[in-house]
Design an enzyme around this catalytic site. Structure first.
Site, PDB file in Angstrom:
ATOM      1  N   LYS A   1       5.615   9.192  -3.684  1.00  0.00           N
ATOM      2  CA  LYS A   1       5.466   8.737  -2.295  1.00  0.00           C
ATOM      3  C   LYS A   1       4.080   8.131  -2.154  1.00  0.00           C
ATOM      4  O   LYS A   1       3.178   8.476  -2.898  1.00  0.00           O
ATOM      5  CB  LYS A   1       5.586   9.915  -1.328  1.00  0.00           C
TER       6      LYS A   1
ATOM      7  N   ASP B   1       9.342   3.310   4.377  1.00  0.00           N
ATOM      8  CA  ASP B   1       9.400   4.586   5.102  1.00  0.00           C
ATOM      9  C   ASP B   1       8.844   4.249   6.493  1.00  0.00           C
ATOM     10  O   ASP B   1       8.894   3.075   6.904  1.00  0.00           O
ATOM     11  CB  ASP B   1       8.548   5.663   4.393  1.00  0.00           C
TER      12      ASP B   1
END
Ligand code: NDP
Ligand code: 2IT
Length: 446
Positions: free
Chosen positions: A126, A166
Protein backbone atom coordinates in the site's frame (compact mmCIF):
# COMPACT_ATOMS: atom_id res chain seq x y z
CA UNK A 1 -4.27 -18.57 24.84
CA UNK A 2 -5.11 -15.05 26.01
CA UNK A 3 -1.59 -14.71 27.38
CA UNK A 4 0.03 -15.80 24.10
CA UNK A 5 -2.03 -13.23 22.21
CA UNK A 6 -1.34 -10.52 24.76
CA UNK A 7 2.41 -11.17 24.74
CA UNK A 8 2.49 -11.17 20.96
CA UNK A 9 0.62 -7.86 20.75
CA UNK A 10 2.84 -6.31 23.42
CA UNK A 11 5.90 -7.24 21.37
CA UNK A 12 4.42 -5.81 18.18
CA UNK A 13 3.32 -2.67 19.99
CA UNK A 14 6.80 -2.17 21.44
CA UNK A 15 8.22 -1.99 17.92
CA UNK A 16 5.39 0.05 16.41
CA UNK A 17 4.73 2.85 18.85
CA UNK A 18 2.15 5.50 17.95
CA UNK A 19 0.61 3.39 15.20
CA UNK A 20 -2.97 2.88 16.46
CA UNK A 21 -4.56 1.89 13.14
CA UNK A 22 -1.81 -0.64 12.45
CA UNK A 23 -2.17 -2.14 15.94
CA UNK A 24 -5.96 -2.30 15.48
CA UNK A 25 -5.60 -4.32 12.28
CA UNK A 26 -2.93 -6.60 13.77
CA UNK A 27 -5.00 -7.20 16.92
CA UNK A 28 -8.03 -8.35 14.95
CA UNK A 29 -5.91 -10.82 12.98
CA UNK A 30 -3.94 -12.02 16.02
CA UNK A 31 -7.09 -12.78 18.02
CA UNK A 32 -8.41 -15.12 15.35
CA UNK A 33 -5.22 -16.51 13.79
CA UNK A 34 -3.07 -17.21 16.88
CA UNK A 35 -5.52 -19.83 18.27
CA UNK A 36 -5.37 -21.52 14.84
CA UNK A 37 -1.55 -21.39 14.77
CA UNK A 38 -1.33 -22.89 18.25
CA UNK A 39 -3.60 -25.76 17.20
CA UNK A 40 -1.66 -26.49 14.01
CA UNK A 41 1.81 -27.90 14.58
CA UNK A 42 2.98 -26.95 11.13
CA UNK A 43 2.86 -23.22 11.98
CA UNK A 44 3.58 -23.27 15.70
CA UNK A 45 7.03 -22.06 16.69
CA UNK A 46 7.78 -20.54 13.28
CA UNK A 47 7.11 -16.92 14.26
CA UNK A 48 5.10 -16.62 11.06
CA UNK A 49 2.78 -13.87 12.29
CA UNK A 50 5.70 -11.93 13.75
CA UNK A 51 7.31 -12.07 10.32
CA UNK A 52 4.06 -11.01 8.62
CA UNK A 53 3.63 -7.86 10.72
CA UNK A 54 7.11 -6.64 9.79
CA UNK A 55 7.01 -4.95 6.35
CA UNK A 56 9.56 -6.35 3.91
CA UNK A 57 10.37 -2.76 2.97
CA UNK A 58 9.11 0.74 3.84
CA UNK A 59 9.85 3.54 1.43
CA UNK A 60 9.27 7.16 2.43
CA UNK A 61 10.17 10.11 0.24
CA UNK A 62 9.81 13.84 -0.32
CA UNK A 63 7.35 15.02 -2.95
CA UNK A 64 8.05 18.64 -3.83
CA UNK A 65 5.86 20.34 -6.43
CA UNK A 66 4.80 23.80 -7.52
CA UNK A 67 1.19 24.93 -7.17
CA UNK A 68 -0.72 27.30 -9.47
CA UNK A 69 0.41 30.30 -7.46
CA UNK A 70 3.99 29.20 -8.17
CA UNK A 71 4.48 28.36 -4.50
CA UNK A 72 6.55 25.33 -3.58
CA UNK A 73 4.60 22.63 -1.76
CA UNK A 74 6.11 19.67 0.07
CA UNK A 75 4.27 16.43 0.75
CA UNK A 76 5.39 13.04 1.96
CA UNK A 77 5.12 9.96 -0.22
CA UNK A 78 5.20 6.32 0.91
CA UNK A 79 5.13 2.78 -0.34
CA UNK A 80 4.85 -0.09 2.13
CA UNK A 81 6.01 -3.36 0.57
CA UNK A 82 4.50 -5.65 3.15
CA UNK A 83 4.65 -9.23 1.91
CA UNK A 84 5.69 -10.87 -1.38
CA UNK A 85 5.34 -14.56 -0.44
CA UNK A 86 2.59 -15.33 -2.97
CA UNK A 87 3.20 -12.68 -5.63
CA UNK A 88 4.48 -9.17 -6.35
CA UNK A 89 3.38 -6.43 -3.95
CA UNK A 90 -0.10 -5.24 -4.89
CA UNK A 91 -2.33 -2.60 -3.38
CA UNK A 92 -3.63 0.90 -3.81
CA UNK A 93 -2.30 4.41 -3.35
CA UNK A 94 -4.20 6.78 -1.07
CA UNK A 95 -3.98 10.57 -1.35
CA UNK A 96 -5.56 12.10 1.75
CA UNK A 97 -4.32 14.52 4.43
CA UNK A 98 -4.77 11.81 7.10
CA UNK A 99 -2.23 9.49 5.42
CA UNK A 100 0.65 8.48 7.69
CA UNK A 101 2.75 5.39 8.37
CA UNK A 102 0.19 3.84 10.72
CA UNK A 103 -2.67 4.15 8.24
CA UNK A 104 -0.65 2.76 5.33
CA UNK A 105 0.78 -0.10 7.39
CA UNK A 106 -2.70 -1.15 8.49
CA UNK A 107 -3.86 -1.05 4.89
CA UNK A 108 -0.80 -2.96 3.63
CA UNK A 109 -1.23 -5.58 6.37
CA UNK A 110 -4.93 -6.09 5.53
CA UNK A 111 -3.99 -6.30 1.87
CA UNK A 112 -1.86 -9.43 2.47
CA UNK A 113 -4.90 -11.39 3.62
CA UNK A 114 -7.31 -9.84 1.14
CA UNK A 115 -5.08 -10.59 -1.83
CA UNK A 116 -4.55 -14.12 -0.61
CA UNK A 117 -8.34 -14.59 -0.42
CA UNK A 118 -8.81 -13.54 -4.06
CA UNK A 119 -7.11 -16.81 -5.16
CA UNK A 120 -4.83 -14.75 -7.44
CA UNK A 121 -1.02 -14.54 -7.06
CA UNK A 122 -0.60 -11.12 -5.42
CA UNK A 123 1.42 -10.05 -2.37
CA UNK A 124 0.46 -7.15 -0.12
CA UNK A 125 1.41 -3.49 -0.40
CA UNK A 126 0.00 0.00 0.00
CA UNK A 127 1.19 3.53 -0.50
CA UNK A 128 0.17 7.11 -0.91
CA UNK A 129 0.70 10.60 0.33
CA UNK A 130 -0.70 13.22 2.69
CA UNK A 131 -1.48 15.28 -0.42
CA UNK A 132 -5.12 16.46 -0.56
CA UNK A 133 -6.50 16.46 -4.12
CA UNK A 134 -9.64 18.28 -2.92
CA UNK A 135 -9.79 21.85 -4.17
CA UNK A 136 -6.72 21.41 -6.37
CA UNK A 137 -6.84 22.16 -10.08
CA UNK A 138 -6.22 19.44 -12.65
CA UNK A 139 -2.78 20.85 -13.42
CA UNK A 140 -1.85 20.88 -9.73
CA UNK A 141 -2.94 17.26 -9.40
CA UNK A 142 -0.91 16.42 -12.52
CA UNK A 143 2.22 18.14 -11.23
CA UNK A 144 1.87 16.39 -7.89
CA UNK A 145 1.36 12.97 -9.54
CA UNK A 146 4.37 13.50 -11.79
CA UNK A 147 6.59 14.47 -8.87
CA UNK A 148 5.29 11.53 -6.79
CA UNK A 149 6.00 9.06 -9.61
CA UNK A 150 9.44 10.53 -10.30
CA UNK A 151 10.57 8.89 -7.05
CA UNK A 152 8.15 5.96 -6.86
CA UNK A 153 9.01 4.63 -10.34
CA UNK A 154 12.35 3.18 -9.22
CA UNK A 155 10.65 1.00 -6.61
CA UNK A 156 7.80 -0.48 -8.64
CA UNK A 157 7.38 -2.59 -11.77
CA UNK A 158 4.97 -5.09 -13.34
CA UNK A 159 6.79 -8.01 -11.67
CA UNK A 160 7.77 -6.17 -8.50
CA UNK A 161 5.07 -3.88 -7.15
CA UNK A 162 1.86 -2.83 -8.89
CA UNK A 163 -0.01 0.09 -7.29
CA UNK A 164 -3.63 1.08 -8.02
CA UNK A 165 -6.18 3.59 -6.70
CA UNK A 166 -7.73 4.11 -3.28
CA UNK A 167 -9.14 7.21 -1.53
CA UNK A 168 -8.27 10.30 -3.57
CA UNK A 169 -6.73 8.25 -6.38
CA UNK A 170 -9.06 7.53 -9.28
CA UNK A 171 -8.73 7.29 -13.04
CA UNK A 172 -7.41 10.86 -13.39
CA UNK A 173 -4.54 10.30 -10.95
CA UNK A 174 -3.72 6.82 -12.32
CA UNK A 175 -3.53 8.39 -15.79
CA UNK A 176 -1.06 11.08 -14.74
CA UNK A 177 1.07 8.59 -12.81
CA UNK A 178 1.07 6.05 -15.66
CA UNK A 179 2.10 8.76 -18.14
CA UNK A 180 5.05 9.77 -15.97
CA UNK A 181 6.14 6.17 -15.33
CA UNK A 182 6.07 5.41 -19.06
CA UNK A 183 8.06 8.53 -19.81
CA UNK A 184 10.72 7.73 -17.22
CA UNK A 185 11.07 4.05 -18.10
CA UNK A 186 10.29 4.27 -21.81
CA UNK A 187 8.24 1.09 -21.36
CA UNK A 188 4.52 0.46 -21.77
CA UNK A 189 3.79 -2.09 -19.06
CA UNK A 190 1.01 -3.00 -16.67
CA UNK A 191 2.75 -1.28 -13.74
CA UNK A 192 -0.47 0.24 -12.41
CA UNK A 193 -4.02 -1.07 -12.42
CA UNK A 194 -7.19 0.94 -12.81
CA UNK A 195 -5.90 2.20 -16.14
CA UNK A 196 -8.20 3.63 -18.82
CA UNK A 197 -9.77 1.14 -21.21
CA UNK A 198 -7.87 2.39 -24.26
CA UNK A 199 -4.47 2.11 -22.54
CA UNK A 200 -4.44 -1.26 -20.82
CA UNK A 201 -7.27 -1.05 -18.32
CA UNK A 202 -9.83 -3.77 -17.64
CA UNK A 203 -13.55 -3.52 -18.10
CA UNK A 204 -15.37 -3.68 -14.73
CA UNK A 205 -12.33 -2.48 -12.72
CA UNK A 206 -14.05 0.82 -11.81
CA UNK A 207 -17.15 -1.10 -10.73
CA UNK A 208 -15.36 -4.06 -9.17
CA UNK A 209 -15.06 -3.10 -5.50
CA UNK A 210 -18.64 -1.90 -5.14
CA UNK A 211 -20.12 -4.73 -7.22
CA UNK A 212 -18.02 -7.25 -5.30
CA UNK A 213 -19.29 -6.00 -1.94
CA UNK A 214 -22.87 -6.48 -3.05
CA UNK A 215 -22.17 -9.91 -4.59
CA UNK A 216 -20.68 -10.90 -1.24
CA UNK A 217 -23.61 -9.48 0.74
CA UNK A 218 -26.02 -11.31 -1.53
CA UNK A 219 -24.13 -14.58 -0.85
CA UNK A 220 -24.24 -14.01 2.93
CA UNK A 221 -27.96 -13.30 2.81
CA UNK A 222 -28.72 -16.25 0.53
CA UNK A 223 -26.82 -18.47 2.93
CA UNK A 224 -29.27 -17.24 5.57
CA UNK A 225 -32.28 -17.86 3.35
CA UNK A 226 -32.91 -14.25 2.28
CA UNK A 227 -31.59 -11.81 -0.33
CA UNK A 228 -31.27 -8.13 -1.13
CA UNK A 229 -34.57 -7.76 -2.92
CA UNK A 230 -36.75 -5.01 -1.36
CA UNK A 231 -34.29 -4.52 1.49
CA UNK A 232 -33.47 -1.02 2.70
CA UNK A 233 -29.77 -0.33 2.15
CA UNK A 234 -27.78 2.40 3.86
CA UNK A 235 -24.44 3.34 2.27
CA UNK A 236 -21.73 5.71 3.48
CA UNK A 237 -19.30 7.47 1.17
CA UNK A 238 -20.04 8.71 -2.33
CA UNK A 239 -16.78 7.85 -4.04
CA UNK A 240 -15.81 4.96 -6.26
CA UNK A 241 -16.79 2.13 -3.93
CA UNK A 242 -20.04 3.69 -2.66
CA UNK A 243 -21.25 4.57 -6.17
CA UNK A 244 -20.90 1.08 -7.59
CA UNK A 245 -22.12 -0.62 -4.43
CA UNK A 246 -25.24 1.52 -4.83
CA UNK A 247 -25.53 0.62 -8.52
CA UNK A 248 -25.39 -3.12 -7.91
CA UNK A 249 -27.65 -2.95 -4.85
CA UNK A 250 -30.27 -1.14 -6.96
CA UNK A 251 -29.89 -3.70 -9.77
CA UNK A 252 -30.51 -6.53 -7.30
CA UNK A 253 -33.69 -4.89 -6.01
CA UNK A 254 -32.37 -3.14 -2.90
CA UNK A 255 -33.67 0.30 -1.89
CA UNK A 256 -30.69 2.59 -1.44
CA UNK A 257 -31.51 5.35 1.03
CA UNK A 258 -28.28 7.20 1.74
CA UNK A 259 -24.87 8.29 0.50
CA UNK A 260 -22.40 10.51 2.36
CA UNK A 261 -19.10 12.33 2.47
CA UNK A 262 -17.05 13.83 5.26
CA UNK A 263 -19.53 16.74 5.58
CA UNK A 264 -22.66 14.65 6.21
CA UNK A 265 -25.15 12.35 4.51
CA UNK A 266 -28.09 12.61 2.14
CA UNK A 267 -31.25 10.65 2.91
CA UNK A 268 -33.68 10.01 0.07
CA UNK A 269 -36.68 8.19 1.54
CA UNK A 270 -37.98 7.38 -1.97
CA UNK A 271 -34.75 5.56 -2.73
CA UNK A 272 -31.82 6.55 -4.93
CA UNK A 273 -32.68 4.96 -8.26
CA UNK A 274 -30.46 4.47 -11.32
CA UNK A 275 -31.22 7.90 -12.73
CA UNK A 276 -30.49 9.67 -9.45
CA UNK A 277 -27.29 7.67 -9.11
CA UNK A 278 -26.18 8.80 -12.59
CA UNK A 279 -26.63 12.34 -11.37
CA UNK A 280 -24.49 11.57 -8.29
CA UNK A 281 -21.75 10.18 -10.55
CA UNK A 282 -21.72 13.38 -12.63
CA UNK A 283 -21.72 15.50 -9.48
CA UNK A 284 -18.85 13.63 -7.86
CA UNK A 285 -16.70 12.40 -10.74
CA UNK A 286 -16.98 15.21 -13.27
CA UNK A 287 -18.03 18.32 -11.38
CA UNK A 288 -16.18 17.20 -8.22
CA UNK A 289 -18.91 18.66 -5.98
CA UNK A 290 -19.98 17.67 -2.47
CA UNK A 291 -22.78 15.14 -1.88
CA UNK A 292 -24.96 17.90 -0.34
CA UNK A 293 -25.54 19.21 -3.91
CA UNK A 294 -27.85 16.19 -4.41
CA UNK A 295 -30.73 18.01 -2.73
CA UNK A 296 -30.56 20.88 -5.24
CA UNK A 297 -31.88 18.50 -7.88
CA UNK A 298 -33.90 16.27 -5.55
CA UNK A 299 -35.36 18.65 -2.92
CA UNK A 300 -37.51 15.92 -1.33
CA UNK A 301 -34.30 14.35 -0.04
CA UNK A 302 -32.57 15.84 2.97
CA UNK A 303 -28.96 16.56 3.80
CA UNK A 304 -27.94 15.86 7.38
CA UNK A 305 -24.78 17.84 8.09
CA UNK A 306 -21.99 16.48 10.28
CA UNK A 307 -23.56 13.05 10.80
CA UNK A 308 -23.04 9.53 9.51
CA UNK A 309 -25.94 7.58 7.97
CA UNK A 310 -26.05 4.81 10.59
CA UNK A 311 -29.04 6.44 12.30
CA UNK A 312 -31.25 5.61 9.30
CA UNK A 313 -33.26 2.39 9.74
CA UNK A 314 -32.22 -0.33 7.28
CA UNK A 315 -31.75 -4.05 6.83
CA UNK A 316 -28.36 -3.76 5.14
CA UNK A 317 -25.50 -1.35 5.94
CA UNK A 318 -22.56 -0.85 3.60
CA UNK A 319 -19.81 1.35 5.05
CA UNK A 320 -17.87 2.52 1.98
CA UNK A 321 -16.00 5.65 3.12
CA UNK A 322 -13.06 5.18 5.48
CA UNK A 323 -11.58 3.48 8.56
CA UNK A 324 -13.34 3.69 11.93
CA UNK A 325 -16.40 5.45 10.51
CA UNK A 326 -18.82 3.17 12.37
CA UNK A 327 -18.49 2.95 16.16
CA UNK A 328 -20.16 0.96 18.94
CA UNK A 329 -23.04 3.43 19.29
CA UNK A 330 -23.67 3.30 15.55
CA UNK A 331 -23.64 -0.50 15.67
CA UNK A 332 -26.15 -0.54 18.53
CA UNK A 333 -28.43 1.83 16.65
CA UNK A 334 -28.22 -0.20 13.44
CA UNK A 335 -29.07 -3.41 15.29
CA UNK A 336 -31.90 -1.75 17.21
CA UNK A 337 -33.37 -0.43 13.94
CA UNK A 338 -33.44 -3.87 12.32
CA UNK A 339 -30.15 -4.16 10.47
CA UNK A 340 -29.37 -7.80 9.69
CA UNK A 341 -26.29 -7.52 7.49
CA UNK A 342 -23.18 -5.33 7.35
CA UNK A 343 -20.84 -5.61 4.34
CA UNK A 344 -17.72 -3.50 4.48
CA UNK A 345 -16.74 -1.72 1.28
CA UNK A 346 -14.16 0.42 3.04
CA UNK A 347 -11.09 -0.98 4.81
CA UNK A 348 -11.63 -1.39 8.58
CA UNK A 349 -14.64 0.98 8.74
CA UNK A 350 -16.03 -0.65 11.90
CA UNK A 351 -14.29 -0.08 15.22
CA UNK A 352 -13.42 -3.23 17.25
CA UNK A 353 -16.28 -2.38 19.65
CA UNK A 354 -18.74 -2.17 16.75
CA UNK A 355 -17.57 -5.54 15.41
CA UNK A 356 -18.04 -6.97 18.88
CA UNK A 357 -21.67 -5.83 18.87
CA UNK A 358 -22.29 -7.34 15.41
CA UNK A 359 -20.88 -10.71 16.43
CA UNK A 360 -22.55 -10.60 19.85
CA UNK A 361 -25.91 -10.11 18.18
CA UNK A 362 -25.03 -12.69 15.53
CA UNK A 363 -25.90 -10.46 12.64
CA UNK A 364 -24.22 -11.10 9.29
CA UNK A 365 -20.96 -9.14 9.28
CA UNK A 366 -18.32 -9.24 6.53
CA UNK A 367 -14.93 -7.62 7.17
CA UNK A 368 -13.55 -5.51 4.32
CA UNK A 369 -10.71 -7.87 3.57
CA UNK A 370 -13.32 -10.38 2.38
CA UNK A 371 -16.15 -8.23 1.08
CA UNK A 372 -14.15 -5.51 -0.67
CA UNK A 373 -11.64 -7.87 -2.29
CA UNK A 374 -13.40 -7.57 -5.66
CA UNK A 375 -11.45 -4.41 -6.49
CA UNK A 376 -8.02 -5.93 -6.13
CA UNK A 377 -9.30 -9.17 -7.68
CA UNK A 378 -10.17 -7.36 -10.91
CA UNK A 379 -6.83 -5.55 -10.63
CA UNK A 380 -5.33 -9.05 -10.71
CA UNK A 381 -7.42 -9.78 -13.80
CA UNK A 382 -6.18 -6.53 -15.35
CA UNK A 383 -2.60 -7.72 -14.76
CA UNK A 384 -3.45 -11.06 -16.37
CA UNK A 385 -4.92 -9.33 -19.42
CA UNK A 386 -1.87 -7.04 -19.68
CA UNK A 387 0.41 -10.10 -19.64
CA UNK A 388 -1.71 -11.82 -22.26
CA UNK A 389 -1.87 -8.60 -24.33
CA UNK A 390 -5.56 -9.31 -24.64
CA UNK A 391 -8.84 -7.94 -23.25
CA UNK A 392 -11.73 -9.91 -21.87
CA UNK A 393 -15.32 -8.74 -22.39
CA UNK A 394 -17.40 -7.07 -19.71
CA UNK A 395 -19.37 -10.28 -19.23
CA UNK A 396 -16.23 -12.40 -18.90
CA UNK A 397 -14.68 -10.12 -16.25
CA UNK A 398 -17.96 -9.81 -14.36
CA UNK A 399 -18.40 -13.60 -14.34
CA UNK A 400 -14.85 -14.05 -12.99
CA UNK A 401 -15.51 -11.38 -10.32
CA UNK A 402 -18.70 -13.14 -9.24
CA UNK A 403 -16.99 -16.49 -9.02
CA UNK A 404 -14.08 -15.02 -7.01
CA UNK A 405 -16.50 -13.41 -4.53
CA UNK A 406 -18.33 -16.73 -4.23
CA UNK A 407 -15.03 -18.52 -3.56
CA UNK A 408 -14.09 -16.00 -0.88
CA UNK A 409 -17.48 -16.59 0.70
CA UNK A 410 -16.86 -20.33 0.64
CA UNK A 411 -13.42 -19.90 2.26
CA UNK A 412 -15.01 -17.82 5.02
CA UNK A 413 -17.57 -20.56 5.61
CA UNK A 414 -14.88 -23.24 5.65
CA UNK A 415 -12.79 -21.60 8.38
CA UNK A 416 -15.45 -19.47 10.07
CA UNK A 417 -18.41 -21.77 10.64
CA UNK A 418 -19.45 -21.92 14.27
CA UNK A 419 -22.49 -23.38 16.02
CA UNK A 420 -25.42 -21.77 14.17
CA UNK A 421 -23.34 -18.79 13.04
CA UNK A 422 -20.67 -17.86 10.50
CA UNK A 423 -17.81 -15.84 11.96
CA UNK A 424 -16.62 -14.14 8.76
CA UNK A 425 -13.79 -12.35 10.60
CA UNK A 426 -12.28 -15.62 11.74
CA UNK A 427 -12.99 -17.26 8.38
CA UNK A 428 -11.37 -14.50 6.31
CA UNK A 429 -8.34 -14.14 8.56
CA UNK A 430 -7.52 -17.84 8.74
CA UNK A 431 -8.21 -18.54 5.06
CA UNK A 432 -6.07 -15.55 4.05
CA UNK A 433 -3.33 -16.54 6.48
CA UNK A 434 -2.96 -20.21 5.52
CA UNK A 435 -1.95 -19.62 1.91
CA UNK A 436 0.62 -16.94 2.74
CA UNK A 437 1.99 -18.87 5.73
CA UNK A 438 2.45 -22.03 3.63
CA UNK A 439 4.34 -20.03 0.99
CA UNK A 440 6.52 -18.40 3.64
CA UNK A 441 7.36 -21.76 5.21
CA UNK A 442 8.29 -23.20 1.81
CA UNK A 443 10.55 -20.25 1.03
CA UNK A 444 12.59 -20.41 4.22
CA UNK A 445 13.60 -17.68 6.62
CA UNK A 446 13.87 -14.62 4.37
P1 NDP B 1 -12.94 7.78 -3.01
O1 NDP B 1 -11.84 8.77 -2.83
O2 NDP B 1 -13.47 7.54 -4.37
O3 NDP B 1 -14.15 8.12 -2.05
C1 NDP B 1 -13.97 8.23 -0.69
C2 NDP B 1 -15.30 8.57 -0.05
O4 NDP B 1 -15.18 8.40 1.35
C3 NDP B 1 -15.70 10.01 -0.28
O5 NDP B 1 -17.09 10.12 -0.31
C4 NDP B 1 -15.11 10.69 0.95
O6 NDP B 1 -15.74 11.92 1.30
C5 NDP B 1 -15.37 9.66 2.01
N1 NDP B 1 -14.40 9.84 3.08
C6 NDP B 1 -13.05 9.78 2.98
N2 NDP B 1 -12.48 10.04 4.15
C7 NDP B 1 -13.49 10.29 5.01
C8 NDP B 1 -13.54 10.62 6.37
N3 NDP B 1 -12.43 10.76 7.09
N4 NDP B 1 -14.77 10.76 6.93
C9 NDP B 1 -15.90 10.62 6.21
N5 NDP B 1 -15.90 10.32 4.89
C10 NDP B 1 -14.72 10.15 4.32
O7 NDP B 1 -12.35 6.43 -2.40
P2 NDP B 1 -12.87 4.92 -2.62
O8 NDP B 1 -14.32 4.89 -2.83
O9 NDP B 1 -11.97 4.30 -3.61
O10 NDP B 1 -12.50 4.26 -1.20
C11 NDP B 1 -13.45 4.18 -0.14
C12 NDP B 1 -13.00 3.09 0.82
O11 NDP B 1 -12.96 1.84 0.13
C13 NDP B 1 -11.62 3.25 1.44
O12 NDP B 1 -11.63 2.71 2.74
C14 NDP B 1 -10.74 2.38 0.55
O13 NDP B 1 -9.56 1.97 1.21
C15 NDP B 1 -11.70 1.23 0.29
N6 NDP B 1 -11.41 0.39 -0.87
C16 NDP B 1 -11.26 0.94 -2.12
C17 NDP B 1 -11.03 0.12 -3.19
C18 NDP B 1 -10.96 0.65 -4.58
O14 NDP B 1 -10.84 -0.16 -5.50
N7 NDP B 1 -11.06 1.94 -4.82
C19 NDP B 1 -10.85 -1.32 -3.03
C20 NDP B 1 -11.10 -1.80 -1.69
C21 NDP B 1 -11.33 -0.95 -0.67
P3 NDP B 1 -14.93 13.27 1.14
O15 NDP B 1 -14.98 13.60 -0.31
O16 NDP B 1 -15.68 14.26 1.99
O17 NDP B 1 -13.54 13.04 1.64
O1 2IT C 1 -7.91 -1.60 -0.73
C1 2IT C 1 -7.85 -2.10 -1.87
O2 2IT C 1 -7.96 -3.32 -2.04
C2 2IT C 1 -7.62 -1.22 -3.01
N1 2IT C 1 -7.56 -0.01 -2.82
C3 2IT C 1 -7.44 -1.80 -4.38
C4 2IT C 1 -6.05 -2.28 -4.58
C5 2IT C 1 -5.71 -2.71 -5.98
O3 2IT C 1 -4.52 -3.00 -6.19
O4 2IT C 1 -6.57 -2.77 -6.86
Amino acid sequence: MDKIIKDFLAEVNERNQNEPEFMQAVTEVAETVIPYIVKNNVYYGQNILLRMVEPERVISFRVAWIDDKEEIQVNRGYRIEMNSAIGPYKGGLRFHPSVNLSVLKFLAFEQIFKNSLTTLPMGGGKGGSDFDPKGKTDTEVMRFCQSFMTELFRHIGPNRDIPAGDIGVGSREIGYMFGQYKRLKNEFTGVLTGKGISWGGSLIRPEATGYGVVYFVQKMMENNGTGLKSKKVVISGSGNVAQYAAEKAIQLGGIVLTLSDSSGYIFDSEGIDEEKLKHVMTLKNIKRERISSYIKKYPKAKFVAGKTPWEVACEVALPCATQNELNEKDADLLIKNGCVCVGEGANMPSTPEAIHQFTNHKILYAPGKASNAGGVAVSGLEMAQNSLRYNWSREEVDAKLQSIMAEIHQSCLYYGKEEGYVNYVKGANIAGFVKVADAMLAQGVV
